[in-house]
Design a protein around this motif. Sequence first.
Motif, PDB file in Angstrom:
ATOM      1  N   ALA A   2       9.727  54.311  62.691  1.00 55.79           N
ATOM      2  CA  ALA A   2       9.203  55.842  62.624  1.00 55.79           C
ATOM      3  C   ALA A   2      10.219  56.544  61.483  1.00 55.79           C
ATOM      4  CB  ALA A   2       9.598  56.537  63.938  1.00 55.79           C
ATOM      5  N   ALA A   3      11.630  56.269  61.443  1.00 56.80           N
ATOM      6  CA  ALA A   3      12.429  56.805  60.569  1.00 56.80           C
ATOM      7  C   ALA A   3      11.846  56.203  58.952  1.00 56.80           C
ATOM      8  CB  ALA A   3      13.893  56.396  60.682  1.00 56.80           C
ATOM      9  N   LEU A   4      11.545  55.202  58.967  1.00 56.17           N
ATOM     10  CA  LEU A   4      11.153  54.747  57.614  1.00 56.17           C
ATOM     11  C   LEU A   4       9.665  55.398  57.240  1.00 56.17           C
ATOM     12  CD1 LEU A   4      11.540  50.953  57.610  1.00 56.17           C
ATOM     13  CD2 LEU A   4      12.884  52.579  56.674  1.00 56.17           C
ATOM     14  N   GLY A   5       8.754  55.625  58.067  1.00 55.24           N
ATOM     15  CA  GLY A   5       7.820  56.510  57.963  1.00 55.24           C
ATOM     16  C   GLY A   5       7.907  57.691  57.519  1.00 55.24           C
ATOM     17  N   VAL A   6       8.912  58.490  58.255  1.00 55.39           N
ATOM     18  CA  VAL A   6       9.041  59.798  57.833  1.00 55.39           C
ATOM     19  C   VAL A   6       9.840  59.844  56.566  1.00 55.39           C
ATOM     20  CG1 VAL A   6      10.795  61.744  58.426  1.00 55.39           C
ATOM     21  CG2 VAL A   6       9.381  60.709  60.279  1.00 55.39           C
ATOM     22  N   LEU A   7      10.436  58.793  56.098  1.00 53.96           N
ATOM     23  CA  LEU A   7      11.089  58.922  54.724  1.00 53.96           C
ATOM     24  C   LEU A   7      10.283  58.831  53.581  1.00 53.96           C
ATOM     25  CD1 LEU A   7      14.486  56.954  55.332  1.00 53.96           C
ATOM     26  CD2 LEU A   7      14.388  59.243  54.900  1.00 53.96           C
ATOM     27  N   SER A   8       9.112  57.985  53.981  1.00 52.51           N
ATOM     28  CA  SER A   8       8.110  57.501  52.973  1.00 52.51           C
ATOM     29  C   SER A   8       7.143  58.767  52.961  1.00 52.51           C
ATOM     30  CB  SER A   8       7.342  56.094  53.475  1.00 52.51           C
ATOM     31  OG  SER A   8       6.615  56.501  54.563  1.00 52.51           O
ATOM     32  N   ILE A   9       7.060  59.595  53.859  1.00 49.94           N
ATOM     33  CA  ILE A   9       6.189  60.715  53.620  1.00 49.94           C
ATOM     34  C   ILE A   9       6.916  61.777  52.973  1.00 49.94           C
ATOM     35  CG2 ILE A   9       5.211  62.595  55.061  1.00 49.94           C
ATOM     36  CD1 ILE A   9       4.611  60.586  57.314  1.00 49.94           C
ATOM     37  N   GLY A  10       8.257  61.761  53.264  1.00 47.49           N
ATOM     38  CA  GLY A  10       9.260  62.822  52.564  1.00 47.49           C
ATOM     39  C   GLY A  10       9.510  62.580  50.900  1.00 47.49           C
ATOM     40  N   GLY A  11       8.788  61.302  50.683  1.00 51.93           N
ATOM     41  CA  GLY A  11       9.069  60.973  49.238  1.00 51.93           C
ATOM     42  C   GLY A  11      10.409  60.266  48.996  1.00 51.93           C
ATOM     43  N   LEU A  12      11.122  60.016  49.990  1.00 44.93           N
ATOM     44  CA  LEU A  12      12.483  59.555  49.892  1.00 44.93           C
ATOM     45  C   LEU A  12      13.305  60.428  48.982  1.00 44.93           C
ATOM     46  CD1 LEU A  12      11.566  55.755  49.166  1.00 44.93           C
ATOM     47  CD2 LEU A  12      12.426  56.587  51.331  1.00 44.93           C
ATOM     48  N   GLY A  13      13.163  61.771  49.200  1.00 49.33           N
ATOM     49  CA  GLY A  13      13.801  62.664  48.473  1.00 49.33           C
ATOM     50  C   GLY A  13      14.983  63.286  49.356  1.00 49.33           C
ATOM     51  N   LEU A  14      15.699  62.684  49.955  1.00 48.36           N
ATOM     52  CA  LEU A  14      16.953  63.324  50.657  1.00 48.36           C
ATOM     53  C   LEU A  14      17.885  63.357  49.594  1.00 48.36           C
ATOM     54  CD1 LEU A  14      17.251  61.541  54.106  1.00 48.36           C
ATOM     55  CD2 LEU A  14      16.492  63.708  53.608  1.00 48.36           C
ATOM     56  N   ASP A  15      18.506  64.629  49.337  1.00 51.84           N
ATOM     57  CA  ASP A  15      19.605  64.980  48.417  1.00 51.84           C
ATOM     58  C   ASP A  15      20.831  65.041  49.536  1.00 51.84           C
ATOM     59  OD1 ASP A  15      21.138  65.827  46.403  1.00 51.84           O
ATOM     60  OD2 ASP A  15      20.279  67.690  45.997  1.00 51.84           O
ATOM     61  N   TRP A  16      21.508  63.969  49.294  1.00 51.93           N
ATOM     62  CA  TRP A  16      22.681  63.873  50.094  1.00 51.93           C
ATOM     63  C   TRP A  16      23.840  64.869  49.759  1.00 51.93           C
ATOM     64  CZ3 TRP A  16      22.444  61.988  54.820  1.00 51.93           C
ATOM     65  CH2 TRP A  16      21.586  61.056  54.979  1.00 51.93           C
ATOM     66  N   SER A  17      23.622  65.439  48.599  1.00 57.04           N
ATOM     67  CA  SER A  17      24.590  66.396  47.954  1.00 57.04           C
ATOM     68  C   SER A  17      24.543  67.670  48.594  1.00 57.04           C
ATOM     69  CB  SER A  17      24.591  66.298  46.287  1.00 57.04           C
ATOM     70  OG  SER A  17      23.515  66.796  46.158  1.00 57.04           O
ATOM     71  N   GLN A  18      23.445  67.956  48.969  1.00 59.03           N
ATOM     72  CA  GLN A  18      22.983  69.358  49.603  1.00 59.03           C
ATOM     73  C   GLN A  18      24.022  69.540  51.015  1.00 59.03           C
ATOM     74  OE1 GLN A  18      21.221  72.112  48.453  1.00 59.03           O
ATOM     75  NE2 GLN A  18      21.226  70.888  46.392  1.00 59.03           N
ATOM     76  N   PRO A  19      24.366  70.763  51.154  1.00 62.80           N
ATOM     77  CA  PRO A  19      25.160  70.674  52.345  1.00 62.80           C
ATOM     78  C   PRO A  19      24.139  70.761  53.519  1.00 62.80           C
ATOM     79  CG  PRO A  19      25.388  72.970  51.310  1.00 62.80           C
ATOM     80  CD  PRO A  19      24.522  72.016  50.174  1.00 62.80           C
TER      81      PRO A  19
END
Length: 117
Positions: A2-19
């Motif tokens: 499920a986590a991989l599915g959410v990441l793929s839908i989100g475009g793998l665009g997590l910006d870890w530098s954002q607070p």
Amino acid sequence: LAALGVLSIGGLGLDWSQPGTAVGVGFALAAGAAWAGYIVLGRRIAAARDGLTSLSVGMAAGAVVFAPLAVGTAAPALGSPLMMLSVLGVAVLSSVVPYALDQVVLTRLPSAAFAVL
């Protein structure tokens, strides 16, 4: 998965530098773990006993615990009969009905099928 599915839908665009990104991901993982715990424990309770009786005891206990916290904010709802009826309707339709259906369904479906639904 499920986590991989959410990441793929989100475009793998997590910006870890954002607070707050790491905290948000942590909260999302905690919510998933809580949902898994709800399914496992809910199924055990529904299968071992009458799920609806256990649900009513749990809702009553939750109301007793939460009531002292809500006393200060409940005045507007208690002052108007229409508002009190609205609050009661929301309580029944958002808590009692869904959780009662959950207890019935949990006795008839395997945990994996319930989790998908």
